[in-house]
Design an enzyme around this catalytic site. Structure first.
Site, short mmCIF file in Angstrom:
data_model
loop_
_atom_site.label_atom_id
_atom_site.label_comp_id
_atom_site.label_asym_id
_atom_site.label_seq_id
_atom_site.Cartn_x
_atom_site.Cartn_y
_atom_site.Cartn_z
N LEU A 86 20.03 31.61 -31.57
CA LEU A 86 21.47 31.69 -31.79
C LEU A 86 22.14 30.69 -30.85
O LEU A 86 21.77 30.61 -29.67
CB LEU A 86 21.99 33.09 -31.47
N ASP A 87 23.12 29.94 -31.34
CA ASP A 87 23.87 29.03 -30.48
C ASP A 87 24.55 29.82 -29.36
O ASP A 87 24.87 30.99 -29.53
CB ASP A 87 24.93 28.29 -31.29
N PRO A 88 24.82 29.17 -28.22
CA PRO A 88 25.50 29.88 -27.12
C PRO A 88 26.81 30.53 -27.54
O PRO A 88 27.14 31.63 -27.07
CB PRO A 88 25.73 28.77 -26.09
#
Length: 308
Positions: free
Chosen positions: A50-52
């Site tokens: 998951l992206d930050p």
């Protein structure tokens, strides 16, 4: 002194799956390492980055469960997202720089038509700011250096794309999609179809395969538990393969299988199966459709959600 330091950092064997609700602003790897430390686990991995900026479901595999991570990497996923219309960014999300702006003139009908056009089997060009590799180098490294490389479009399936609400120039949508789908790219494509551009401002993963974010725990909640209670939150290793047909073996057959032997077994149609011996999960096997069972991926410990 050296021996004492090694003792303090000794990890224990923990097998199972932790359903983590990742907070915004943390990388998937940082979330993994924090959870691993809290569980004092010897081996851990995650099942899809998951992206930050994204929140939501991040299943972590521990110990023997790491052998079966691919099952979730290949699984369908669901997200809830917010798309800001009128501004397109170089990253496709709110962390990038604006590269185009346009006035927003949309109606409910035009939004629903655009969502319908993006539903089903479509092709996506992966964003430059992604972990996909070109010549062994992640695309985001080229992007940060100001280099854009050609990317081939890839087929993905959008099972459903639902409008949840409209607030000003922002749309809330729910996405149910196949593996490999970039919701940032969906946001860009949606904005372009509406004639005004768009980018992703919020993203929350709500489901992967059989797992739902409602079952997940936050890092804060995990840390608040007594250390000895944390392992009780883990799902068993075989939760990753529950969608596969189940084969039961007796003790003799199980012993042969664990030695790598091919068995005659009533395993039905050809394909992967999950194998149990006297109620214990042994791993994955493959049936050839003619009554022959071969071991494919076996556990090397008694695979439970408890520490061994």
């Amino acid at each position: 002194m050296k021996a004492s330091k090694q003792f303090r950092h000794q990890r224990r064997i923990v097998d199972g799956v932790l359903l983590l609700d990742k907070p915004r602003g943390l990388t998937s790897n940082a979330a993994l390492q924090t959870a691993r430390r809290l569980l004092n686990a010897a081996k851990a991995g995650h099942t899809g980055t998951l992206d930050p900026m994204a929140t939501g479901l991040l299943p972590l595999t521990l110990g023997e469960a790491t052998k079966f991570s691919q099952m979730l990497l290949d699984a369908d996923k669901a997200y809830e997202a917010t798309v800001r219309l009128g501004i397109e960014t170089d990253t496709g999300d709110a962390e990038g720089a604006a590269i185009a702006t346009a006035p927003v003139h949309v109606t409910d009908d035009s939004i629903r038509q655009a969502l319908a056009a993006l539903t089903g089997e479509i092709e996506q060009v992966p964003p430059m700011y992604s972990a996909l590799k070109r010549d062994g180098k992640p695309l985001y490294e080229y992007a940060r250096a100001g280099i854009e490389v050609e990317r081939a479009a890839r087929p993905v399936t959008i099972h459903s794309l639902e409008l949840l609400g409209v607030e000003g120039d922002s749309l809330r949508i729910r996405v149910d999609c196949s593996k490999g789908t970039y919701v940032r790219t969906l946001a860009i494509d949606l904005g372009r179809l509406l004639g005004c551009g768009g980018h992703l401002t919020e993203l929350r993963r709500t489901r992967i395969g059989p797992f739902n974010v409602d079952e997940a725990v936050t890092l804060t909640a995990l840390e608040a538990l007594p250390a000895e209670s944390r392992v009780g939150l883990l799902a068993p290793v075989d939760a990753l393969v529950g969608h596969l047909p189940r084969i039961e073996l007796d003790a003799f057959q199980a012993g042969l299988l664990l030695q790598g032997r091919v068995l005659a077994a009533p395993c039905g149609a050809a394909g992967l199966v999950r194998i149990y011996g006297e109620g214990r999960y042994l791993g994955l096997g493959e049936c050839d459709g003619n009554g022959t069972l071969s071991p494919k991926r076996l556990v090397s410990t008694v695979a439970t959600a408890q520490q061994s």
